[in-house]
Design an enzyme around this catalytic site. Structure first.
Site, PDB file in Angstrom:
ATOM      1  N   ARG A  40       0.854  -1.181   0.000  1.00 49.47           N
ATOM      2  CA  ARG A  40       0.000   0.000   0.000  1.00 49.47           C
ATOM      3  C   ARG A  40       0.892   1.233   0.000  1.00 49.47           C
ATOM      4  O   ARG A  40       1.919   1.271   0.673  1.00 49.47           O
ATOM      5  CB  ARG A  40      -0.925   0.013   1.213  1.00 49.47           C
ATOM      6  CG  ARG A  40      -2.119  -0.928   1.109  1.00 49.47           C
ATOM      7  CD  ARG A  40      -3.129  -0.439   0.080  1.00 49.47           C
ATOM      8  NE  ARG A  40      -4.348  -1.241   0.050  1.00 49.47           N
ATOM      9  CZ  ARG A  40      -4.561  -2.250  -0.789  1.00 49.47           C
ATOM     10  NH1 ARG A  40      -3.599  -2.598  -1.652  1.00 49.47           N
ATOM     11  NH2 ARG A  40      -5.710  -2.913  -0.767  1.00 49.47           N
ATOM     12  N   GLU A  93      -2.696   7.934  -4.127  1.00 49.63           N
ATOM     13  CA  GLU A  93      -3.127   7.323  -5.384  1.00 49.63           C
ATOM     14  C   GLU A  93      -4.487   7.868  -5.825  1.00 49.63           C
ATOM     15  O   GLU A  93      -5.391   7.997  -5.010  1.00 49.63           O
ATOM     16  CB  GLU A  93      -3.212   5.812  -5.143  1.00 49.63           C
ATOM     17  CG  GLU A  93      -3.245   4.976  -6.390  1.00 49.63           C
ATOM     18  CD  GLU A  93      -3.016   3.497  -6.066  1.00 49.63           C
ATOM     19  OE1 GLU A  93      -3.855   2.686  -6.477  1.00 49.63           O
ATOM     20  OE2 GLU A  93      -2.012   3.182  -5.396  1.00 49.63           O
ATOM     21  N   HIS A 127      -0.450   0.516 -10.088  1.00 52.35           N
ATOM     22  CA  HIS A 127      -1.193  -0.444  -9.257  1.00 52.35           C
ATOM     23  C   HIS A 127      -1.623  -1.661 -10.086  1.00 52.35           C
ATOM     24  O   HIS A 127      -2.808  -1.989 -10.194  1.00 52.35           O
ATOM     25  CB  HIS A 127      -2.412   0.205  -8.611  1.00 52.35           C
ATOM     26  CG  HIS A 127      -2.802  -0.456  -7.317  1.00 52.35           C
ATOM     27  ND1 HIS A 127      -3.194   0.243  -6.204  1.00 52.35           N
ATOM     28  CD2 HIS A 127      -2.870  -1.772  -6.964  1.00 52.35           C
ATOM     29  CE1 HIS A 127      -3.483  -0.603  -5.217  1.00 52.35           C
ATOM     30  NE2 HIS A 127      -3.284  -1.826  -5.670  1.00 52.35           N
TER      31      HIS A 127
END
Length: 321
Positions: A240, A269, A287
């Site tokens: 993450r 993000e 991602h």
């Protein structure tokens, strides 16, 4: 008999949609983008279940908007830091995730990033696409080999272990930081050693992050952690984004405190710290950890099965709450 209502935050792959359509009235968004918080609250009002993605924040306001009949929140991800689990628990709402089915895909991408940054693959591709003159030479774009290098895994769950197995095949020695020792039948074949995090950071040639995002792991890799790493080390993050302090990472790269970084996830993000974008010592992907056709379909199908189990009064395959 009235069928339960399942609200979706995004369209699902066909196999998952068919499963839900067979047992519930499904509310599918008519826009191909993430819903705003207000749109999501409207979509979930009166629903018995919500299938959401990692960008969707499931908080008190959303649960209030849904109403007391909401029984399950199924997030199509292994991480569930987007869900206020305690708020769901208080309301008796089951929370489920999709572990397991994305382990191999994420581990594969981790190795791709590891190889890409240590062998300067992105840098070489950019050079060619820009039309920059070049010629083969003994010292041209030299990277670092993996054999004999130490991989330090921060987190040693399913994905961390899958990365370890792949890295061991490249001749890397494996160390890991975790709350508990892994079983001997896992560590033995890999020769994996558990180290305290400070020792792992100080001794590893590559540090790869595989821990969940929690208050304890937020900015786990900060300025002090980066200074503790060897100046020749690389950092890889497929966990993450907020586990890494991106501003501190930029500063560490500017001052040569580490050699490079490869990131698939980002602190804000989808935004990326502007100090990372123009660097040749950073490899960036948007991602893509679980981004294979097979994996994304399997994740959505598992989320659908979780929902159907709860609506049928059964235990879901992958419960969080």
């Amino acid at each position: 008999m009235t069928r339960p209502v399942v609200a979706l935050s995004r369209r699902l792959p066909a196999a998952a949609a068919r499963l839900l359509d067979g047992a519930a009235d499904v509310r599918t968004p008519d826009v191909d983008r993430p819903l705003t918080a207000a749109e999501l609250r409207t979509a979930v009002a009166g629903a018995d279940a919500l299938v959401c993605l990692l960008l969707d924040r499931v908080d008190e306001a959303l649960l209030d908007a849904a109403g007391p009949q909401l029984r399950v929140v199924a997030t199509v991800a292994v991480g569930y830091d987007n869900v206020d689990v305690e708020a769901c628990r208080r309301r008796g709402v089951r929370v489920t995730n999709t572990p397991g089915v994305l382990t191999d895909a994420t581990a594969d991408l981790t190795l791709a990033l590891l190889l890409g940054i240590t062998r300067r693959v992105g840098e070489g591709e950019r050079l060619l696409r820009a039309g920059t003159p070049w010629r083969w030479d003994l010292d041209f774009l030299l990277g670092t080999g993996l054999r004999g290098q130490q991989l330090g895994l921060v987190g040693f769950g399913a994905i961390g272990r899958a990365v370890a197995a792949r890295a061991a095949a490249f001749g890397m020695s494996i160390t890991y930081s975790a709350r508990h020792d892994a079983p001997a039948d896992v560590t033995g074949p890999l020769g994996a050693r558990r180290l305290p995090l400070p020792e792992l950071l100080a001794s590893s040639d590559v540090v790869s992050l595989h821990c969940p995002l929690t208050p304890e792991t937020h900015h786990l890799v900060d300025a002090a952690a980066l200074r503790a790493m060897p100046s020749s080390a690389h950092l890889v993050n497929t966990a993450r984004g907020p586990v890494v302090d991106e501003a501190a990472l930029v500063d560490a790269l500017d001052h040569g405190e580490i050699r490079g970084a490869a990131l698939d996830v980002f602190e804000e993000e989808p935004a990326v710290h502007p100090g990372l974008l123009a660097r040749d010592d950073v490899l960036l992907t948007p991602h893509l950890g679980s981004a294979t056709e097979q994996t994304r379909e399997a994740m959505a199908v598992l989320a659908a099965r979780n929902v159907l189990a709860v609506l049928a009064g059964q235990d879901p395959p992958t419960p969080v709450v």
